[in-house]
Design a protein around this motif. Structure first.
Motif, PDB file in Angstrom:
ATOM      1  N   GLY A 111       0.788  -1.223   0.000  1.00  0.00           N
ATOM      2  CA  GLY A 111       0.000   0.000   0.000  1.00  0.00           C
ATOM      3  C   GLY A 111       0.822   1.275   0.000  1.00  0.00           C
ATOM      4  N   ASN A 112       2.148   1.152   0.014  1.00  0.00           N
ATOM      5  CA  ASN A 112       3.031   2.320   0.001  1.00  0.00           C
ATOM      6  C   ASN A 112       3.707   2.421  -1.366  1.00  0.00           C
ATOM      7  OD1 ASN A 112       5.526   3.945   0.327  1.00  0.00           O
ATOM      8  ND2 ASN A 112       4.920   4.023   2.473  1.00  0.00           N
ATOM      9  N   LYS A 113       3.475   3.495  -2.082  1.00  0.00           N
ATOM     10  CA  LYS A 113       3.971   3.646  -3.450  1.00  0.00           C
ATOM     11  C   LYS A 113       5.486   3.855  -3.522  1.00  0.00           C
ATOM     12  CE  LYS A 113      -0.399   5.514  -5.189  1.00  0.00           C
ATOM     13  NZ  LYS A 113      -1.088   6.666  -5.835  1.00  0.00           N
ATOM     14  N   GLU A 114       6.122   4.078  -2.380  1.00  0.00           N
ATOM     15  CA  GLU A 114       7.564   4.305  -2.370  1.00  0.00           C
ATOM     16  C   GLU A 114       8.340   3.031  -2.064  1.00  0.00           C
ATOM     17  OE1 GLU A 114       8.785   8.108  -0.460  1.00  0.00           O
ATOM     18  OE2 GLU A 114       6.663   8.264   0.053  1.00  0.00           O
ATOM     19  N   VAL A 115       7.666   1.894  -2.096  1.00  0.00           N
ATOM     20  CA  VAL A 115       8.276   0.618  -1.709  1.00  0.00           C
ATOM     21  C   VAL A 115       8.231  -0.380  -2.857  1.00  0.00           C
ATOM     22  CG1 VAL A 115       7.908  -1.432  -0.260  1.00  0.00           C
ATOM     23  CG2 VAL A 115       7.835   0.844   0.773  1.00  0.00           C
ATOM     24  N   GLU A 116       9.321  -1.155  -2.978  1.00  0.00           N
ATOM     25  CA  GLU A 116       9.318  -2.353  -3.813  1.00  0.00           C
ATOM     26  C   GLU A 116       9.563  -3.552  -2.898  1.00  0.00           C
ATOM     27  OE1 GLU A 116      11.996  -4.673  -7.185  1.00  0.00           O
ATOM     28  OE2 GLU A 116      12.283  -2.506  -6.906  1.00  0.00           O
ATOM     29  N   ILE A 117       8.607  -4.466  -2.838  1.00  0.00           N
ATOM     30  CA  ILE A 117       8.814  -5.708  -2.083  1.00  0.00           C
ATOM     31  C   ILE A 117       9.768  -6.559  -2.905  1.00  0.00           C
ATOM     32  CG2 ILE A 117       7.734  -7.746  -1.082  1.00  0.00           C
ATOM     33  CD1 ILE A 117       5.128  -6.112  -0.862  1.00  0.00           C
ATOM     34  N   TYR A 118      11.010  -6.622  -2.459  1.00  0.00           N
ATOM     35  CA  TYR A 118      12.095  -7.149  -3.288  1.00  0.00           C
ATOM     36  C   TYR A 118      12.482  -8.589  -2.935  1.00  0.00           C
ATOM     37  CZ  TYR A 118      16.679  -7.254  -5.628  1.00  0.00           C
ATOM     38  OH  TYR A 118      17.758  -7.585  -6.423  1.00  0.00           O
ATOM     39  N   PHE A 121      -1.347  -0.703  10.742  1.00  0.00           N
ATOM     40  CA  PHE A 121      -0.155  -1.265  10.105  1.00  0.00           C
ATOM     41  C   PHE A 121       0.298  -0.400   8.935  1.00  0.00           C
ATOM     42  CE2 PHE A 121       0.033  -5.276  12.408  1.00  0.00           C
ATOM     43  CZ  PHE A 121       1.388  -5.537  12.346  1.00  0.00           C
ATOM     44  N   GLN A 122      -0.666   0.140   8.182  1.00  0.00           N
ATOM     45  CA  GLN A 122      -0.284   1.018   7.081  1.00  0.00           C
ATOM     46  C   GLN A 122       0.437   2.247   7.603  1.00  0.00           C
ATOM     47  OE1 GLN A 122      -0.919   0.182   3.594  1.00  0.00           O
ATOM     48  NE2 GLN A 122       0.805   1.613   3.650  1.00  0.00           N
ATOM     49  N   SER A 123      -0.067   2.799   8.699  1.00  0.00           N
ATOM     50  CA  SER A 123       0.564   3.959   9.326  1.00  0.00           C
ATOM     51  C   SER A 123       1.960   3.615   9.837  1.00  0.00           C
ATOM     52  CB  SER A 123      -0.314   4.463  10.474  1.00  0.00           C
ATOM     53  OG  SER A 123       0.313   5.513  11.176  1.00  0.00           O
ATOM     54  N   GLU A 124       2.103   2.426  10.412  1.00  0.00           N
ATOM     55  CA  GLU A 124       3.405   1.992  10.926  1.00  0.00           C
ATOM     56  C   GLU A 124       4.423   1.859   9.795  1.00  0.00           C
ATOM     57  OE1 GLU A 124       4.444  -1.305  14.094  1.00  0.00           O
ATOM     58  OE2 GLU A 124       4.121  -2.251  12.143  1.00  0.00           O
ATOM     59  N   ILE A 125       4.022   1.194   8.725  1.00  0.00           N
ATOM     60  CA  ILE A 125       4.921   1.010   7.585  1.00  0.00           C
ATOM     61  C   ILE A 125       5.241   2.349   6.928  1.00  0.00           C
ATOM     62  CG2 ILE A 125       5.097   0.047   5.250  1.00  0.00           C
ATOM     63  CD1 ILE A 125       5.533  -2.030   7.487  1.00  0.00           C
ATOM     64  N   ASP A 126       4.239   3.210   6.779  1.00  0.00           N
ATOM     65  CA  ASP A 126       4.473   4.526   6.171  1.00  0.00           C
ATOM     66  C   ASP A 126       5.462   5.337   6.995  1.00  0.00           C
ATOM     67  OD1 ASP A 126       2.671   3.827   4.210  1.00  0.00           O
ATOM     68  OD2 ASP A 126       1.036   5.081   4.962  1.00  0.00           O
ATOM     69  N   ASN A 127       5.349   5.247   8.336  1.00  0.00           N
ATOM     70  CA  ASN A 127       6.287   5.955   9.207  1.00  0.00           C
ATOM     71  C   ASN A 127       7.704   5.407   9.030  1.00  0.00           C
ATOM     72  OD1 ASN A 127       6.667   7.750  11.838  1.00  0.00           O
ATOM     73  ND2 ASN A 127       7.719   5.814  12.208  1.00  0.00           N
ATOM     74  N   PHE A 128       7.814   4.089   8.931  1.00  0.00           N
ATOM     75  CA  PHE A 128       9.128   3.463   8.751  1.00  0.00           C
ATOM     76  C   PHE A 128       9.784   3.942   7.459  1.00  0.00           C
ATOM     77  CE2 PHE A 128      11.483  -0.527   7.354  1.00  0.00           C
ATOM     78  CZ  PHE A 128      12.599  -0.285   8.149  1.00  0.00           C
ATOM     79  N   ILE A 129       9.034   3.910   6.378  1.00  0.00           N
ATOM     80  CA  ILE A 129       9.594   4.320   5.082  1.00  0.00           C
ATOM     81  C   ILE A 129       9.960   5.808   5.106  1.00  0.00           C
ATOM     82  CG2 ILE A 129       9.096   4.577   2.624  1.00  0.00           C
ATOM     83  CD1 ILE A 129       9.614   1.682   3.625  1.00  0.00           C
ATOM     84  N   ARG A 130       9.131   6.621   5.725  1.00  0.00           N
ATOM     85  CA  ARG A 130       9.446   8.048   5.831  1.00  0.00           C
ATOM     86  C   ARG A 130      10.747   8.257   6.610  1.00  0.00           C
ATOM     87  NH1 ARG A 130       5.060   9.382   7.643  1.00  0.00           N
ATOM     88  NH2 ARG A 130       5.473   9.482   9.884  1.00  0.00           N
TER      89      ARG A 130
END
Length: 352
Positions: free
Chosen positions: A24-31, A306-315
């Protein structure tokens, strides 16, 4: 804008929440995906479009393409894999609890501090939109000084078995598995005061109650009714240096009429209820007011949190800012958890 290539280590049930939020985060590639079970890693890679799979996390960490990792493994591997990831130059989001012992927590904290990498502890309750909304009322003084909190996370039938009930892998039972969430949430909302003492009790009376019929419950992939070395339930009183206190009880199994989730905080100007529904209690013009905030969810929203948690991590990975739940907070929570277990074992209050 460049994307962050993510590796997920551990492809068990909680990894689904990580995968979905990364998706759900456009700045991520699940690699990349790593799991001891190669087929499970392959299944997750196929489902979420990862191009690499591993069965050895060291090989994943050696891949220079990967910038950050989620660690979704057994609790007894959190510290080891997190430290290895930091040393390999990766940013880390590690599932709660940070580890199993205070010693592990302090060693990991030193590894993080000696690096320029982010370690975010996966205490997802902090990231729930309702919790962040209520923090604004606290931060702006509407609740006053929070001096007491109480929390319950009671399962009447809910020992997952498997690694959850193996103390060597989990580090404990309901306290370290589900209690960590409500203790951390209350402590965070209270302003993260320094712990002064804890007094706790643990009970092993009912086991996993595999005899129960007609009522289903979540079971770990390696569920085995014969193996259970963790407590059924825990209760504790936690005192802080600023005079505030927190009362908590949690269970995997208990002769209770129903499951119960309660989180309440009380201040000099008002009170907050987070579970089972959000409310603000206060007074104005000599009248008591019960205020129901209008939000998308009446209580904890697992997916949005969880979306908020992941978004915070990526930020934080992109900007270098400190996460909402840094390694230092993981250390303090581990002190509280281990203090409760020590208090229960010794039958006396533990002072810090």
């Amino acid at each position: 804008m460049s994307t962050i290539k993510i590796g997920v280590i551990g492809a068990g049930s909680i990894s689904e929440a990580h995968f979905n939020a990364y998706k759900g985060n456009k700045e991520v590639e699940i690699y990349a995906v790593c799991d001891l079970n190669e087929q499970r890693a392959q299944d997750k890679a196929n489902k979420y479009g990862a191009s690499k799979i591993y069965t050895d996390y060291n090989e994943l960490l050696a891949n220079p393409e990967i910038e950050a990792v989620s660690i979704c493994t057994w609790n007894n591997t959190h510290a080891e894999i997190s430290a290895a990831a930091i040393r390999a130059g990766k940013h880390v989001l590690v599932e709660k609890p940070l580890c199993r012992t205070v010693e592990e927590a302090l060693q990991l904290q030193e590894v993080v501090r000696s690096s320029n990498k982010i370690l975010q502890v996966g205490v997802v309750r902090r990231y729930d939109p309702n919790a962040q909304m209520l923090r604004k009322f606290i931060d702006n003084g509407d609740i006053g000084e929070i001096y007491y909190a109480k929390a319950s996370s009671i399962r009447r039938l809910g020992n997952p078995g498997g690694w959850f009930s193996d103390i060597e892998r989990s580090g404990g039972g309901p306290l370290i598995d589900i209690g960590v969430h409500v203790i951390d949430l209350c402590w965070y909302m209270m302003g993260r005061p320094k712990v002064k003492s804890v007094s706790g009790n643990t009970y092993r009376k009912l086991g996993n109650r595999s005899n129960i019929q007609n009522l289903s419950f979540y079971q770990a992939a390696d569920y085995d009714a014969e193996k259970n070395t963790v407590e059924d339930m825990t209760n504790a009183l936690i005192r802080f240096e600023n005079g505030a206190s927190l009362l908590v009880d949690v269970s995997f199994t208990l002769h209770a009429r129903k499951d119960e989730a309660t989180v309440k905080l009380f201040g000099t100007k008002g009170g907050l209820e987070i579970d089972p529904e959000i409310y603000i209690a206060t007074e104005k013009y000599d009248t008591i007011l019960n205020i129901k905030p209008q939000t998308d969810a009446a209580s904890f929203d697992f997916g949005r949190a969880f979306q908020s948690e992941i978004d915070n991590f990526i930020r934080c990975v992109k900007t270098g800012e400190e996460p909402i739940s840094p390694v230092e907070d993981g250390v303090e929570i581990m002190k509280i958890l281990r203090g409760i277990y020590e208090s229960a074992e010794k039958g006396q209050e533990i002072h810090f």
